[in-house]
Design a protein around this motif. Structure first.
Motif, mmCIF file in Angstrom:
data_model
loop_
_atom_site.group_PDB
_atom_site.id
_atom_site.type_symbol
_atom_site.label_atom_id
_atom_site.label_comp_id
_atom_site.label_asym_id
_atom_site.label_seq_id
_atom_site.Cartn_x
_atom_site.Cartn_y
_atom_site.Cartn_z
ATOM 1 N N GLY A 106 0.785 -1.225 0.000
ATOM 2 C CA GLY A 106 0.000 0.000 0.000
ATOM 3 C C GLY A 106 0.816 1.274 0.000
ATOM 4 N N VAL A 107 2.102 1.200 0.304
ATOM 5 C CA VAL A 107 2.965 2.384 0.263
ATOM 6 C C VAL A 107 3.383 2.602 -1.188
ATOM 7 C CG1 VAL A 107 5.090 3.460 1.090
ATOM 8 C CG2 VAL A 107 3.774 1.939 2.607
ATOM 9 N N PRO A 108 2.974 3.715 -1.805
ATOM 10 C CA PRO A 108 3.142 3.845 -3.258
ATOM 11 C C PRO A 108 4.539 4.293 -3.672
ATOM 12 C CG PRO A 108 2.037 5.789 -2.389
ATOM 13 C CD PRO A 108 2.238 4.849 -1.221
ATOM 14 N N ALA A 109 5.017 3.681 -4.773
ATOM 15 C CA ALA A 109 6.244 4.167 -5.404
ATOM 16 C C ALA A 109 5.954 5.375 -6.278
ATOM 17 C CB ALA A 109 6.863 3.050 -6.251
ATOM 18 N N PRO A 163 -5.998 -2.102 5.545
ATOM 19 C CA PRO A 163 -6.668 -3.314 5.066
ATOM 20 C C PRO A 163 -5.706 -4.381 4.561
ATOM 21 C CG PRO A 163 -7.812 -1.367 4.266
ATOM 22 C CD PRO A 163 -6.542 -0.886 4.908
ATOM 23 N N LEU A 164 -4.646 -3.977 3.867
ATOM 24 C CA LEU A 164 -3.682 -4.953 3.359
ATOM 25 C C LEU A 164 -2.959 -5.667 4.497
ATOM 26 C CD1 LEU A 164 -2.185 -2.956 0.361
ATOM 27 C CD2 LEU A 164 -3.260 -5.193 0.197
ATOM 28 N N LEU A 165 -2.466 -4.916 5.449
ATOM 29 C CA LEU A 165 -1.749 -5.533 6.557
ATOM 30 C C LEU A 165 -2.684 -6.297 7.487
ATOM 31 C CD1 LEU A 165 0.801 -2.702 7.350
ATOM 32 C CD2 LEU A 165 1.329 -4.996 6.540
ATOM 33 N N GLY A 166 -3.927 -5.813 7.609
ATOM 34 C CA GLY A 166 -4.896 -6.547 8.413
ATOM 35 C C GLY A 166 -5.175 -7.929 7.857
ATOM 36 N N GLY A 167 -5.074 -8.063 6.525
ATOM 37 C CA GLY A 167 -5.268 -9.370 5.912
ATOM 38 C C GLY A 167 -4.152 -10.338 6.213
ATOM 39 N N VAL A 168 -2.982 -9.820 6.548
ATOM 40 C CA VAL A 168 -1.833 -10.675 6.848
ATOM 41 C C VAL A 168 -1.726 -10.969 8.336
ATOM 42 C CG1 VAL A 168 0.691 -10.871 6.708
ATOM 43 C CG2 VAL A 168 -0.586 -9.753 4.863
ATOM 44 N N ALA A 207 11.218 -6.622 -3.369
ATOM 45 C CA ALA A 207 10.257 -6.904 -2.302
ATOM 46 C C ALA A 207 9.339 -8.048 -2.668
ATOM 47 C CB ALA A 207 9.425 -5.655 -2.012
ATOM 48 N N GLU A 208 9.171 -8.977 -1.721
ATOM 49 C CA GLU A 208 8.181 -10.032 -1.902
ATOM 50 C C GLU A 208 6.881 -9.543 -1.269
ATOM 51 O OE1 GLU A 208 10.003 -13.398 -0.075
ATOM 52 O OE2 GLU A 208 10.740 -14.159 -1.980
ATOM 53 N N TYR A 209 6.372 -8.429 -1.770
ATOM 54 C CA TYR A 209 5.182 -7.832 -1.180
ATOM 55 C C TYR A 209 3.974 -8.716 -1.475
ATOM 56 C CZ TYR A 209 3.725 -6.428 -5.830
ATOM 57 O OH TYR A 209 3.333 -6.439 -7.141
ATOM 58 N N LEU A 210 2.987 -8.645 -0.611
ATOM 59 C CA LEU A 210 1.809 -9.480 -0.751
ATOM 60 C C LEU A 210 0.749 -8.748 -1.550
ATOM 61 C CD1 LEU A 210 1.523 -10.992 2.820
ATOM 62 C CD2 LEU A 210 2.861 -11.754 0.877
ATOM 63 N N ALA A 211 0.821 -8.845 -2.873
ATOM 64 C CA ALA A 211 -0.206 -8.241 -3.722
ATOM 65 C C ALA A 211 -1.417 -9.147 -3.652
ATOM 66 C CB ALA A 211 0.298 -8.110 -5.150
ATOM 67 N N VAL A 212 -2.299 -8.862 -2.717
ATOM 68 C CA VAL A 212 -3.383 -9.777 -2.385
ATOM 69 C C VAL A 212 -4.226 -10.085 -3.618
ATOM 70 C CG1 VAL A 212 -5.412 -10.108 -0.951
ATOM 71 C CG2 VAL A 212 -3.423 -8.928 -0.028
ATOM 72 N N GLY A 213 -4.310 -11.358 -3.944
ATOM 73 C CA GLY A 213 -5.098 -11.780 -5.089
ATOM 74 C C GLY A 213 -4.339 -11.742 -6.391
ATOM 75 N N ALA A 214 -3.054 -11.348 -6.364
ATOM 76 C CA ALA A 214 -2.303 -11.270 -7.611
ATOM 77 C C ALA A 214 -2.126 -12.642 -8.220
ATOM 78 C CB ALA A 214 -0.939 -10.637 -7.358
ATOM 79 N N GLY A 215 -2.244 -12.731 -9.515
ATOM 80 C CA GLY A 215 -2.077 -13.983 -10.225
ATOM 81 C C GLY A 215 -0.899 -13.912 -11.165
ATOM 82 N N SER A 338 -13.633 -9.939 -9.432
ATOM 83 C CA SER A 338 -12.394 -9.755 -8.684
ATOM 84 C C SER A 338 -12.163 -10.989 -7.830
ATOM 85 C CB SER A 338 -12.456 -8.502 -7.800
ATOM 86 O OG SER A 338 -13.379 -8.670 -6.739
ATOM 87 N N SER A 339 -10.945 -11.114 -7.319
ATOM 88 C CA SER A 339 -10.620 -12.279 -6.488
ATOM 89 C C SER A 339 -11.087 -12.107 -5.055
ATOM 90 C CB SER A 339 -9.113 -12.521 -6.513
ATOM 91 O OG SER A 339 -8.423 -11.421 -5.954
ATOM 92 N N GLY A 340 -11.437 -10.891 -4.690
ATOM 93 C CA GLY A 340 -11.899 -10.639 -3.333
ATOM 94 C C GLY A 340 -11.826 -9.160 -3.020
ATOM 95 N N VAL A 341 -12.208 -8.804 -1.809
ATOM 96 C CA VAL A 341 -12.217 -7.400 -1.419
ATOM 97 C C VAL A 341 -11.766 -7.278 0.036
ATOM 98 C CG1 VAL A 341 -14.686 -7.514 -0.832
ATOM 99 C CG2 VAL A 341 -13.597 -5.293 -1.230
ATOM 100 N N LEU A 342 -10.857 -6.351 0.300
ATOM 101 C CA LEU A 342 -10.438 -5.996 1.646
ATOM 102 C C LEU A 342 -11.303 -4.843 2.141
ATOM 103 C CD1 LEU A 342 -6.598 -6.004 1.002
ATOM 104 C CD2 LEU A 342 -7.924 -7.814 2.077
ATOM 105 N N ILE A 343 -11.513 -4.797 3.451
ATOM 106 C CA ILE A 343 -12.418 -3.803 4.025
ATOM 107 C C ILE A 343 -11.690 -3.037 5.117
ATOM 108 C CG2 ILE A 343 -14.643 -3.430 5.158
ATOM 109 C CD1 ILE A 343 -15.422 -6.274 4.110
#
Length: 487
Positions: A106-109, A163-168, A207-215, A338-343
């Motif tokens: 979530g921290v943007p480049a 939301p991204l970190l809460g999923g982890v 970075a092995e960032y967790l792009a949630v739902g990335a395929g 979509s593969s899912g949604v974070l809240i």
């Protein structure tokens, strides 16, 4: 005959037992002790409307080697599958939008990538971050929430990072530390990146960032075409069962370890709950070495008086609880694309009531092998650290709350043909400020104690590969020390 006890029957303990068997050979006596009535820990596959379905961890990072290598070593490689190209979304500011690329959790480049998620004021705050005075860590850790809010403003944090970190971690960004949760970002700052935006840009290739739902079609960096995640077609319990079979260990279920004491040559484990009606048949187990692969509270208790420095460090690690609600909707039910949604934690229904769920996975979209099944499978995740909220209600009420959330997000009100609720109590470690130092204290203290090793999600990551990595290192430590004694 060499005797080793592994305490904890989750993926870490099973991997440690398996590696010990491979290193020590068939004659060693290895005992795996699990206080519950089943193996697998946070890996659990059940049947939902006749379909095998994971209700704990549903996948693992494919870009780390440990899980993939173990699965192939066990001969399970033919069952590997990867997510579809469907991307995930986030509920932010009352609107559901795709999760942007080119971010580190979530921290943007590049501020432009998050523009659509933010108000005008919120975007201007993100855009201005590059012009703020340089971040000065001076080797110290810092609270992730306070750092990000101070640099970007609250919107980016609340609408995307949290939301991204809460999923982890099943926790809030305000309770997490920078160095343990985003080490690539911390490393870039240590290396001279003056802003968080610049640090994210520097960290992205590695970075092995967790792009949630990335395929397979989504990813950033040198290995763009390598799928981010993988799982087993018939469920991750297949890995659990195979590890148990191949380890050929003595498995003791339903036997909590009450105490651990050091003997002149080896260790003694006292088994059975203090208030148990029926004591175990063998309440004492004497072994040459022990691997502890248990959550932080259990490790703290067992190491108290044995390795007090490690015990105190474990005691400072918070834990979170959560629940997974699996819904099998009738065939033909139309899911969002979509593969899912974070809240986000601050998101609300139209009537002002808070969401019970922190995320939904649209499994029928995310995994092609589940999408081909008759029922349309969806899972809702509930629970954040320090916010028991909906976890306090019974299963039937929890299903109703999650269904109401799904209806608010997607408009789906169809009655499920089957449901399942699985609760995970107090076993999800929180990587707070100073967590790296706590882990260092634990590992240095245990390193000086022969015949004792620790492993698990507390140490170097909460994912399956990280847990397997700690299991391999724990097994190697124990075997090396036993070999020295035998010489």
């Amino acid at each position: 005959m060499t005797a080793v006890a592994v305490v904890g029957g989750g993926i870490t303990g099973l991997a440690a037992a398996y590696r010990l068997r491979r290193l020590l050979g068939p004659d060693a006596r290895i005992t795996l002790i699990e206080q519950s009535d089943r193996l697998g820990g946070k890996l659990r596959t059940t049947e939902l409307a006749g379909v095998r379905y994971d209700v704990g961890a549903e996948a693992f990072l494919n870009r780390r080697p440990e899980a993939l290598a173990l699965i192939k070593e066990l001969g399970l490689g033919a069952g590997l599958v990867h997510p579809s190209a469907a991307r995930s979304a986030v509920r932010a500011g009352g609107v559901t939008r795709r999760i942007p690329g080119r971010t580190v959790m979530g921290v943007p480049a590049d501020p432009e990538t998050v523009r659509d998620l933010l108000s005008g004021k919120g975007f201007r705050g993100v855009e201005a971050e590059r012009g703020l005075p340089p971040v000065q860590l001076d080797g110290a850790d810092t609270g992730l929430g306070s750092l990000l809010r101070g640099r970007f403003g609250p919107e980016l944090v609340d609408r995307l990072v949290d939301p991204l970190l809460g999923g982890v971690y099943a926790g809030s960004v305000d309770g997490l530390g920078l160095r343990a949760t985003l080490p690539a970002l911390a490393s870039a700052l240590d290396g001279g990146a003056g802003s968080l935006t610049a640090a994210a840009a520097a960290a992205l290739p590695a970075a092995e960032y967790l792009a949630v739902g990335a395929g397979p079609r989504q990813g950033v960096g040198i290995n763009t075409m390598v799928p981010v995640f993988a799982t087993l077609r018939d469920g991750l319990s297949g890995l659990v069962a195979t590890l148990a079979d191949e380890s050929t260990v003595d498995i003791r279920l339903g036997d909590p370890v009450r105490a651990l004491t050091r003997r002149e040559h080896g260790w003694r484990l006292e088994l059975g709950a203090v208030a148990a009606v029926h004591a175990p048949a063998d309440p004492v187990l004497d072994v040459d070495a022990v691997v502890l692969a248990v959550p932080a509270p259990a490790a703290r208790r067992l190491l108290d008086g044995v390795v007090p420095v490690a015990s105190r460090a474990y005691g400072e690690v918070g834990v979170a609880s959560m629940a997974v609600v699996g819904l099998a909707l009738p065939p033909g039910t139309e899911l969002p694309d979509s593969s899912g949604v974070l809240i986000g934690s601050g998101e609300r229904h139209a009537d002002g009531t808070p969401f019970a769920a922190k995320a939904f996975t649209f499994s029928a979209r995310k995994w092609d092998h589940l999408g081909a099944a008759g029922p349309v499978l969806v899972r809702g995740s509930v629970g954040r650290h320090g916010e028991p909220g909906a976890l306090q209600v019974d299963d039937a009420s929890l299903v109703r709350l999650v269904r109401a959330d799904l209806a608010e997000l997607t408009g789906i009100t169809t009655e499920p043909v089957d449901t399942v609720v699985t609760r995970w109590g107090g076993g999800l470690p929180q990587y707070g400020v100073g967590h790296v130092d706590l882990v260092s204290a634990i590992e240095h203290a245990v390193a000086d104690v022969p015949g004792l090793a620790v492993a698990g999600a507390v140490l170097h990551g909460v994912g399956i590969p990280a847990c397997i990595g700690t299991a391999d290192r724990a097994a190697a430590k124990v075997v090396a020390e036993l070999s020295e004694v035998a010489m």
